[in-house]
Design a protein around this motif. Structure first.
Motif, mmCIF file in Angstrom:
data_model
loop_
_atom_site.group_PDB
_atom_site.id
_atom_site.type_symbol
_atom_site.label_atom_id
_atom_site.label_comp_id
_atom_site.label_asym_id
_atom_site.label_seq_id
_atom_site.Cartn_x
_atom_site.Cartn_y
_atom_site.Cartn_z
ATOM 1 N N ALA A 46 3.264 7.040 6.945
ATOM 2 C CA ALA A 46 2.703 6.166 5.968
ATOM 3 C C ALA A 46 1.348 5.501 6.069
ATOM 4 C CB ALA A 46 3.783 4.984 5.870
ATOM 5 N N MET A 47 0.242 6.571 6.477
ATOM 6 C CA MET A 47 -1.243 6.217 6.528
ATOM 7 C C MET A 47 -1.485 5.966 5.081
ATOM 8 S SD MET A 47 -3.612 5.893 8.800
ATOM 9 C CE MET A 47 -5.326 5.931 8.584
ATOM 10 N N ALA A 48 -2.439 5.000 4.680
ATOM 11 C CA ALA A 48 -2.933 4.635 3.445
ATOM 12 C C ALA A 48 -4.297 3.818 3.479
ATOM 13 C CB ALA A 48 -1.719 4.294 2.431
ATOM 14 N N SER A 49 -4.998 4.125 2.820
ATOM 15 C CA SER A 49 -6.102 3.306 2.315
ATOM 16 C C SER A 49 -6.313 3.066 0.857
ATOM 17 C CB SER A 49 -7.373 3.688 2.860
ATOM 18 O OG SER A 49 -7.579 4.136 4.173
ATOM 19 N N SER A 50 -6.710 1.737 0.738
ATOM 20 C CA SER A 50 -6.620 1.346 -0.812
ATOM 21 C C SER A 50 -7.726 1.955 -1.260
ATOM 22 C CB SER A 50 -6.951 -0.108 -0.965
ATOM 23 O OG SER A 50 -7.478 -0.533 -2.132
ATOM 24 N N PRO A 51 -7.720 2.595 -2.685
ATOM 25 C CA PRO A 51 -8.747 3.457 -3.155
ATOM 26 C C PRO A 51 -10.213 2.626 -3.288
ATOM 27 C CG PRO A 51 -6.878 3.571 -4.551
ATOM 28 C CD PRO A 51 -6.599 2.517 -3.571
ATOM 29 N N LYS A 52 -10.338 1.311 -3.311
ATOM 30 C CA LYS A 52 -11.218 0.521 -3.665
ATOM 31 C C LYS A 52 -12.322 0.663 -1.983
ATOM 32 C CE LYS A 52 -9.262 -3.899 -2.939
ATOM 33 N NZ LYS A 52 -8.777 -5.296 -3.654
ATOM 34 N N VAL A 53 -11.561 0.985 -0.916
ATOM 35 C CA VAL A 53 -12.398 0.954 0.333
ATOM 36 C C VAL A 53 -12.602 2.443 0.909
ATOM 37 C CG1 VAL A 53 -11.963 -1.412 0.690
ATOM 38 C CG2 VAL A 53 -10.477 0.426 1.712
ATOM 39 N N ARG A 54 -11.996 3.346 0.149
ATOM 40 C CA ARG A 54 -12.076 4.776 0.714
ATOM 41 C C ARG A 54 -13.350 5.158 1.250
ATOM 42 N NH1 ARG A 54 -7.720 7.243 -2.744
ATOM 43 N NH2 ARG A 54 -5.994 6.178 -1.823
ATOM 44 N N GLY A 55 -13.719 5.828 2.343
ATOM 45 C CA GLY A 55 -14.782 6.022 2.757
ATOM 46 C C GLY A 55 -15.855 5.086 3.565
ATOM 47 N N GLN A 56 -15.149 3.856 3.723
ATOM 48 C CA GLN A 56 -15.939 2.910 4.504
ATOM 49 C C GLN A 56 -15.376 2.467 5.678
ATOM 50 O OE1 GLN A 56 -15.753 -0.845 1.856
ATOM 51 N NE2 GLN A 56 -15.797 0.441 0.063
ATOM 52 N N GLY A 57 -14.419 3.448 6.449
ATOM 53 C CA GLY A 57 -14.095 3.533 7.709
ATOM 54 C C GLY A 57 -12.878 2.583 8.123
ATOM 55 N N GLY B 203 -1.199 2.175 8.701
ATOM 56 C CA GLY B 203 -0.476 3.212 9.166
ATOM 57 C C GLY B 203 0.605 2.724 10.187
ATOM 58 N N THR B 204 1.636 3.705 10.298
ATOM 59 C CA THR B 204 2.759 3.405 11.006
ATOM 60 C C THR B 204 2.959 4.513 12.259
ATOM 61 O OG1 THR B 204 4.058 2.220 9.275
ATOM 62 C CG2 THR B 204 5.324 3.164 10.961
ATOM 63 N N CYS C 156 1.335 14.242 12.955
ATOM 64 C CA CYS C 156 1.469 13.818 11.607
ATOM 65 C C CYS C 156 1.869 14.981 10.496
ATOM 66 C CB CYS C 156 0.434 12.826 10.988
ATOM 67 S SG CYS C 156 -1.138 13.421 10.581
ATOM 68 N N ASN C 157 2.381 14.603 9.341
ATOM 69 C CA ASN C 157 2.288 15.588 8.322
ATOM 70 C C ASN C 157 1.316 15.039 7.359
ATOM 71 O OD1 ASN C 157 4.631 17.284 9.228
ATOM 72 N ND2 ASN C 157 5.892 15.469 8.873
ATOM 73 N N ALA C 158 0.335 15.830 7.295
ATOM 74 C CA ALA C 158 -1.002 15.139 6.475
ATOM 75 C C ALA C 158 -1.122 15.811 5.067
ATOM 76 C CB ALA C 158 -2.314 15.724 7.273
ATOM 77 N N ARG C 159 -1.088 14.911 3.987
ATOM 78 C CA ARG C 159 -1.364 15.212 2.682
ATOM 79 C C ARG C 159 -2.602 16.032 2.579
ATOM 80 N NH1 ARG C 159 0.922 11.067 -1.288
ATOM 81 N NH2 ARG C 159 2.430 10.132 -0.224
ATOM 82 N N LYS C 160 -2.547 17.176 1.820
ATOM 83 C CA LYS C 160 -3.735 17.920 1.573
ATOM 84 C C LYS C 160 -4.933 17.042 1.069
ATOM 85 C CE LYS C 160 -5.225 22.142 -0.857
ATOM 86 N NZ LYS C 160 -4.996 22.961 -2.126
ATOM 87 N N LEU D 272 0.827 -1.318 0.069
ATOM 88 C CA LEU D 272 -0.010 -0.122 -0.030
ATOM 89 C C LEU D 272 1.043 1.341 -0.091
ATOM 90 C CD1 LEU D 272 -3.131 -0.658 2.159
ATOM 91 C CD2 LEU D 272 -2.903 -0.227 -0.328
ATOM 92 N N ARG D 273 2.144 1.379 0.619
ATOM 93 C CA ARG D 273 2.975 2.332 0.582
ATOM 94 C C ARG D 273 3.162 2.646 -1.096
ATOM 95 N NH1 ARG D 273 7.392 1.639 5.507
ATOM 96 N NH2 ARG D 273 5.925 2.085 7.197
ATOM 97 N N LEU D 274 3.677 1.738 -1.615
ATOM 98 C CA LEU D 274 4.130 1.877 -3.119
ATOM 99 C C LEU D 274 2.574 2.220 -3.828
ATOM 100 C CD1 LEU D 274 6.066 1.566 -4.983
ATOM 101 C CD2 LEU D 274 5.566 -0.626 -5.366
#
Length: 146
Positions: free
Chosen positions: A75-86, A55-56, A109-113, A15-17
């Motif tokens: 390095a917080m990330a969610s797969s696009p296919k599940v975004r908005g699902q909690g 998340g790390t 954290c340093n949050a992306r816009k 997911l990081r990649l």
């Protein structure tokens, strides 16, 4: 079935990649120097057997905060296919429980816009203006008091 649990650093790499670091082209480029530190931990949210959010969390002080016990989310990330699902919320909630056990006062954290709204919904606050991180984009310093 949904589950959230601690995972290894290497389990975060796909997911990081795919979500965070498009400028890399190999999984082995996705490690962070803090990944294997004693006080670092990684959390994964699963849908069935697939990791769909990560998340790390690492012990790191930020000079903007006077709190003695601070942790940084990286390095917080969610797969696009599940975004908005909690799933992202589940990562944060899981980590907050662990951080409270460790008597942590501030998670920052340093949050992306693009993720600013996500963190605001979880009651993170901001400090300062947007700043640019090369190859990644605009960010803002955000924090959650625990």
């Amino acid at each position: 079935m949904r589950t959230t649990k601690r995972i290894s650093s290497k389990e975060t790499y796909p997911l990081r990649l795919s979500v965070l670091w498009h400028h890399y082209n190999k999984l082995n480029q996705c490690d962070l120097t803090i990944d294997e530190l004693e006080n670092t931990f990684h959390v994964g949210a699963f849908l069935e057997d697939e990791i769909v959010a990560i998340g790390t969390f690492t012990e790191e002080k930020n000079k903007n905060f006077s709190a003695k016990n601070q942790y940084r989310l990286r390095a917080m990330a969610s797969s696009p296919k599940v975004r908005g699902q909690g799933f992202g919320r589940e990562i944060i909630n899981f980590a907050v429980k662990e951080l409270q056990r460790r008597n942590v006062e501030i998670l920052w954290c340093n949050a992306r816009k693009i993720a600013f709204g996500f963190y605001r919904k979880l009651e993170f606050k901001t400090i300062g203006d947007y700043y640019h991180i090369p190859k990644i984009g605009l960010h803002k310093l955000m924090y959650l008091e625990l």
